[in-house]
Design a protein around this motif. Structure first.
Motif, PDB file in Angstrom:
ATOM      1  N   GLY A 199      28.652  33.344  48.398  1.00 56.22           N
ATOM      2  CA  GLY A 199      30.073  33.655  48.258  1.00 56.22           C
ATOM      3  C   GLY A 199      30.336  35.143  48.343  1.00 56.22           C
ATOM      4  O   GLY A 199      31.451  35.575  48.649  1.00 56.22           O
ATOM      5  N   THR A 200      29.309  35.911  48.064  1.00 49.71           N
ATOM      6  CA  THR A 200      29.448  37.350  48.171  1.00 49.71           C
ATOM      7  C   THR A 200      29.649  37.772  49.624  1.00 49.71           C
ATOM      8  O   THR A 200      30.318  38.741  49.906  1.00 49.71           O
ATOM      9  CB  THR A 200      28.196  37.995  47.556  1.00 49.71           C
ATOM     10  OG1 THR A 200      28.254  37.750  46.157  1.00 49.71           O
ATOM     11  CG2 THR A 200      28.127  39.471  47.794  1.00 49.71           C
ATOM     12  N   PHE A 201      29.071  36.989  50.542  1.00 49.70           N
ATOM     13  CA  PHE A 201      29.116  37.392  51.957  1.00 49.70           C
ATOM     14  C   PHE A 201      30.038  36.548  52.828  1.00 49.70           C
ATOM     15  O   PHE A 201      30.455  36.985  53.881  1.00 49.70           O
ATOM     16  CB  PHE A 201      27.716  37.328  52.570  1.00 49.70           C
ATOM     17  CG  PHE A 201      26.808  38.384  52.048  1.00 49.70           C
ATOM     18  CD1 PHE A 201      26.940  39.697  52.477  1.00 49.70           C
ATOM     19  CD2 PHE A 201      25.848  38.085  51.114  1.00 49.70           C
ATOM     20  CE1 PHE A 201      26.120  40.681  51.984  1.00 49.70           C
ATOM     21  CE2 PHE A 201      25.012  39.069  50.623  1.00 49.70           C
ATOM     22  CZ  PHE A 201      25.145  40.371  51.058  1.00 49.70           C
TER      23      PHE A 201
ATOM     24  N   GLY B 102      33.358  34.374  44.461  1.00 41.84           N
ATOM     25  CA  GLY B 102      32.973  35.094  45.674  1.00 41.84           C
ATOM     26  C   GLY B 102      34.136  35.837  46.329  1.00 41.84           C
ATOM     27  O   GLY B 102      33.925  36.797  47.055  1.00 41.84           O
ATOM     28  N   LEU B 103      35.353  35.376  46.066  1.00 39.83           N
ATOM     29  CA  LEU B 103      36.516  36.030  46.664  1.00 39.83           C
ATOM     30  C   LEU B 103      36.826  37.369  46.005  1.00 39.83           C
ATOM     31  O   LEU B 103      37.612  38.153  46.521  1.00 39.83           O
ATOM     32  CB  LEU B 103      37.755  35.130  46.561  1.00 39.83           C
ATOM     33  CG  LEU B 103      37.694  33.794  47.291  1.00 39.83           C
ATOM     34  CD1 LEU B 103      38.935  32.969  47.002  1.00 39.83           C
ATOM     35  CD2 LEU B 103      37.562  34.007  48.789  1.00 39.83           C
TER      36      LEU B 103
ATOM     37  N   THR C 209      34.198  39.394  44.833  1.00 41.81           N
ATOM     38  CA  THR C 209      32.999  40.222  44.818  1.00 41.81           C
ATOM     39  C   THR C 209      32.807  40.901  46.169  1.00 41.81           C
ATOM     40  O   THR C 209      32.905  40.244  47.195  1.00 41.81           O
ATOM     41  CB  THR C 209      31.748  39.367  44.503  1.00 41.81           C
ATOM     42  OG1 THR C 209      31.730  38.258  45.397  1.00 41.81           O
ATOM     43  CG2 THR C 209      31.753  38.874  43.077  1.00 41.81           C
TER      44      THR C 209
ATOM     45  N   VAL D 264      32.226  41.155  50.796  1.00 44.94           N
ATOM     46  CA  VAL D 264      33.263  40.360  51.433  1.00 44.94           C
ATOM     47  C   VAL D 264      34.051  39.651  50.344  1.00 44.94           C
ATOM     48  O   VAL D 264      33.647  38.602  49.865  1.00 44.94           O
ATOM     49  CB  VAL D 264      32.674  39.317  52.417  1.00 44.94           C
ATOM     50  CG1 VAL D 264      33.797  38.550  53.099  1.00 44.94           C
ATOM     51  CG2 VAL D 264      31.815  40.003  53.463  1.00 44.94           C
ATOM     52  N   GLY D 265      35.137  40.234  49.918  1.00 47.50           N
ATOM     53  CA  GLY D 265      35.931  39.635  48.855  1.00 47.50           C
ATOM     54  C   GLY D 265      37.394  39.880  49.120  1.00 47.50           C
ATOM     55  O   GLY D 265      38.002  40.824  48.622  1.00 47.50           O
TER      56      GLY D 265
HETATM   57 NA    NA Z   1      32.602  37.962  48.012  1.00 45.00          NA
END
Ligand code: NA
Ligand code: NA
Lengths: 165, 307, 426
Positions: free
Chosen positions: C328-330, C369-370, C372, C375-376
């Motif tokens: 989710g980070t990416f 993840g959104l 962080t 890519v957030g």
């Molecule tokens: Na993210």
């Protein structure tokens, strides 16, 4: 030469700003109209969704290119902030070269994308599909121009004066 | 740089894994792999993870994907002949559709894709599309007057819904469920399995079997990939595609049956006694608008002759 | 090999200070070329990544917020909120979380929520002496509540991708309690930090003054009524409500308040365009990047790794969460739902987890993840409207991450949280 470049870049920055703001307003009007038409008139313009999307792609990509001039793009500065001045300057130059390089790639391959999809239509809109990709090459080459302007002013020990507050 | 054979062929499908089209493409991949002793393999990316159909089609043309399973609809803006099997109320039955597409008309459409950088391999079933809505049963076009119906972003579907007196609302698929709940739209149209999978049946309780469109799914290969394959490998791929069709149809019928039973069990009202002649009569302007070339007209006549 | 190139190059470019959007784009482009995939595909992904109807909420809500700012409508709203909640330290932080639960509940879109609320609430909080990073962090993290609180289109995506039968109605019901619990945890953190930082506490101005402030703010407050009413009443979709908000704001600014000149109008449009462009170029580049991660089967590789490591159910669930958090980070949410559901759901079900509970866990996990980096999108919109750097936000965001993680663990290991409501009503 620098003065000429600065003039062109200022002019493009202003023009893009005006275009982008206009695009946003027209987009608002289109969606507003389609809601009104659907709810009040009981019929919706089928082209509204695609037309608004097309405008959005255009103004996002063009304004993003101007962001190279205005340096408003989000970046991580934690590492470069910790560097000594010489190294920091070097990474600033490398970063600008990267942006220019990516802009050129966007110009070339974005252009190829436009050419290869121009014959197909966007359904409900009747506009070539390539029209949705056309801002790619334009924004790409604009990014190159703006990054080069920054590189030249950097080499002369000056800064590009931002226009967008 | 990896040549074909060193890497698997890459395929894309917007349906989730386990869906009949995905299973059929997996089966197609197995056949290829068996017949080339593992020299050619297929990695099929399901669930739309590599993009929407109109996008993966372009990527396939560019050679970024080797195999793509799409509906005929996204090919409509690219190749006019694909409009013919998409025409509303053209096919009288699923059997009519299958005979036409397995025969000469189908071959004509698949071959027409080649000039756009796509190799047409096979047609799969996409079922019979029908209208469902939250208001009440639809038996005649008059019952559709004033209904706001969600359609795909497609000129053909916009024209179809307009011709039936309803109001077409192009809307992205993800917004439809909530749109039905809140009443932004009154209904939509799709086949049994999608009617179930999308959960639209939980809100739009009236499913009227208009069977208006039976546009098939289509399996294509990238022209760029094709150019790199030996004639023998091409033959293996073509044969595997053809053989995957009956396999797919078996899965499809079972899937359609499950969806029908599940939605019926959920209390959906299915309308079967429709005035089909009235619907067909309303289609003339739609056909006239989209069928403009002699090649298209010939194809339409050929298909009608097979009814 | 390709994965290492993609991720390594991204890290290197980010360290050098290359803007996030360009770093994602360049790393992807290099990988496309290395893999001998036509580079046009990279740019097609970028353009189509921007060309998404639901993303229109970003320019519209940001524009509406900027118009409110220019026309002084936001200021009037501040006065009311301040009069109502100002006596409590950190009151505006709690208001922010509550507003996110309501707005996010209706829209189901975290990006729409942070655009809509951030562009009015963040300047409002800043003008009241709250730090910008605090305002951004509260707004961004609470924006993801809308994914848990029904309706939520991401749950429908999950139901379709799960591969086993999961009812959307059950998922919607299951999200309610976890959404409220997460909201309470975030509000508690927001309050605690506000107290520790000693944010100013206002005086209640008295009922007559409150009534005056309220009356002056009514046209502005009606924006919320129009958005909620319009969506719930079926007049427009949540995405369309953002355009309606712009038109409505323009009308009251021009006709009711008469506080908006041509200059203010163009400034608002300029700010909105700038914010939109910086966020959406990242979203576009992330689409190219995410496409490669999917193609390179990053989720599958991580799942295989997981299965070789352990067979303890608690550890497995923990590790699924960690893998999802890393992914989710990416990557963005919708593609991750379709990719990871068929991979991890069977593993989770083998430990005895219900698919509905897994869905709720997945929603919150990918929602995190959104917010962080790198890519957030939600955090980026928050930073853009709050006019601060991402690092500045991230430096002080960890208590909010902690609250979200605590909620995630509770959802993972306490099935009753998700399953009681659907069990009672389903
Ligand atoms: Na993210
Ligand atoms: Na929601």
């Amino acid at each position: 030469m620098l003065a000429g470049l600065a003039f062109v870049s200022r002019w493009i920055s202003r023009g893009t700003l005006a275009f982008a703001a206009f695009g946003l307003i027209v987009m608002t009007g289109i969606i507003g109209w389609s809601v009104f038409a659907r709810y009040v008139l009981g019929d919706a313009p089928a082209w509204a969704e695609q037309a608004a999307l097309l405008l959005m792609v255009w103004f996002v990509l063009l304004a993003a290119a101007v962001g190279v001039r205005e340096q408003f793009h989000l970046g991580m500065t934690a590492a470069t902030d910790a560097m000594p001045e010489g190294l920091r300057r070097l990474s600033r130059i490398v970063a600008l070269l990267c942006v220019a390089g990516f802009g050129a790639a966007m110009g070339v391959w974005g252009g190829e994308l436009v050419a290869r999809t121009w014959a197909f239509d966007i359904p409900t809109l009747g506009v070539p599909r390539g029209a949705a990709y056309l801002p790619l090459p334009i924004a790409g080459w604009l990014s190159v121009l703006f990054a080069v302007e920054h590189l030249i002013t950097e080499a002369r020990g000056r800064k590009v004066e931002p226009l967008w507050s | 740089v990896q040549e074909i054979g060193e890497r698997p062929l890459r395929g894309a499908d917007t349906h989730p894994s386990g869906y009949p089209t995905v299973a059929a493409v997996d089966h197609f991949g197995q056949l290829i792999s068996e017949r080339t002793n593992g020299r050619l393999r297929l990695r099929n990316y399901a669930g739309g993870q590599l993009g929407e159909e109109k996008d993966t089609l372009e990527i396939t043309v560019f050679g970024g994907l080797d195999i793509n399973r799409v509906n005929l609809a996204p090919l409509n803006p690219i190749e006019p002949l694909t409009l013919v099997p998409s025409l509303p109320f053209l096919f009288q039955s699923t059997d009519h559709m299958r005979r036409s597409l397995d025969g000469a008309p189908g071959r004509t459409v698949l071959n027409a894709l080649e000039r756009h950088g796509l190799i047409g391999l096979a047609f799969y079933d996409s079922g019979e599309r029908s209208f469902y809505n939250t208001r009440g049963p639809i038996r005649t076009p008059a019952d559709m007057r004033g209904l706001k119906l969600r359609v795909q972003t497609s000129d053909l579907y916009v024209a179809l819904v307009q011709a039936l007196g309803a109001s077409p609302i192009p809307m992205s698929y993800g917004e439809v469920f909530q749109g039905l709940v809140q009443g932004v739209v009154d209904g939509a149209e799709n086949n049994w399995p999608s009617y179930q999978d999308s959960r639209h049946f939980e809100v739009a309780r009236y499913y009227s079997l208009t069977r208006h469109v039976m546009a098939p799914e289509v399996l294509v290969a990238s022209g760029r990939t094709w150019a790199k394959l030996t004639p023998a490998d091409r033959e293996i791929i073509r044969a595997a595609a053809t053989e995957s069709v009956p396999f797919m149809r078996g899965l499809w019928e079972a899937r359609e049956q499950t969806a029908r039973q599940a939605t019926l069990a959920a209390g959906v009202e299915v309308v079967e006694d429709l005035d089909r002649a009235a619907f067909e009569a309303a289609m003339r302007p739609v056909w006239d608008r989209f069928i403009t070339s002699d090649a298209q007209r010939t194809l339409v006549e050929q298909i009608r002759g097979m009814a | 090999m390709e994965l290492i190139l993609l991720l390594g190059l991204l890290a290197l470019l980010l360290i050098l200070g290359v803007p996030v959007a360009f770093a994602l784009g360049l790393a992807s482009l290099a990988t496309f070329i290395f893999m001998d995939i036509a580079p046009v595909v990279a740019f097609q992904r970028i353009a189509t990544g921007v060309n998404v109807f639901a993303l229109m909420a970003i320019p519209f809500f940001v524009f509406a917020g900027d118009l409110m700012q220019q026309a002084g409508i936001a200021e009037r709203l501040v006065r009311v909120a301040d009069a109502a909640m100002g006596r409590m330290r950190g009151g505006l932080g709690v208001v922010d979380v509550g507003a996110s639960m309501m707005f996010g509940g209706v829209s189901g879109s975290a990006v729409a929520s942070v655009s809509a609320l951030g562009s009015t609430l963040i300047p409002m909080m800043k003008s009241k002496g709250y730090d910008a990073d605090y305002a951004v962090n509260v707004t961004s993290t609470s924006a993801i509540l809308g994914i848990l609180i029904p309706p939520s289109h991401n749950m429908i995506i999950y139901a379709a991708a799960a591969g086993v039968s999961v009812s959307v109605a059950d998922l919607f019901l299951a999200g309610v309690v976890p959404g409220i619990v997460t909201g309470i945890l975030l509000a508690a953190v927001a309050w605690f930090i506000a107290v520790r930082r000693g944010y100013p506490k206002g005086e209640f101005p008295g009922w007559p003054a409150f009534a005056r402030a309220f009356a002056a703010a009514i046209p502005g407050l009606l924006t919320a009524v129009i958005i909620f009413g319009g969506v719930l009443g079926g007049v427009f979709t949540p995405t369309e409500s953002s355009a309606v908000a712009v038109i409505y704001t323009l009308v009251i600014a021009l006709i009711v308040y008469r506080t908006l000149g041509f200059r203010g109008f163009t400034t608002a449009a300029q700010n909105a365009v700038k914010t939109t462009a910086m966020v959406m170029l990242i979203i576009g580049s992330a689409a190219a990047f995410g496409w490669l991660l999917a193609l390179l089967e990053a989720p599958e590789q991580l799942a295989t790794l997981l299965q070789t490591l352990t067979d303890n159910p608690i550890l497995i669930l923990l590790m699924i969460n960690i893998i999802l958090l890393v992914l989710g980070t990416f990557m963005d949410m919708a593609p991750l739902i379709v990719i990871t559901s068929p991979i991890f759901l069977p593993v989770a079900m083998a430990t005895g987890m219900d698919p509905v509970q897994f869905g709720i866990m997945l929603m919150l996990n990918l929602g995190i993840g959104l917010v962080t980096p790198p890519v957030g999108s939600v955090l980026f919109v928050g930073c853009a409207v709050g006019k601060i750097k991402v690092e500045q936000a991230v430096r002080t965001i960890w208590p909010f991450y902690l609250a979200l993680f605590a909620a995630l663990m509770a959802i993972t290991f306490v099935p009753a949280l998700s399953l009681t409501l659907p069990g009672l009503l389903g």
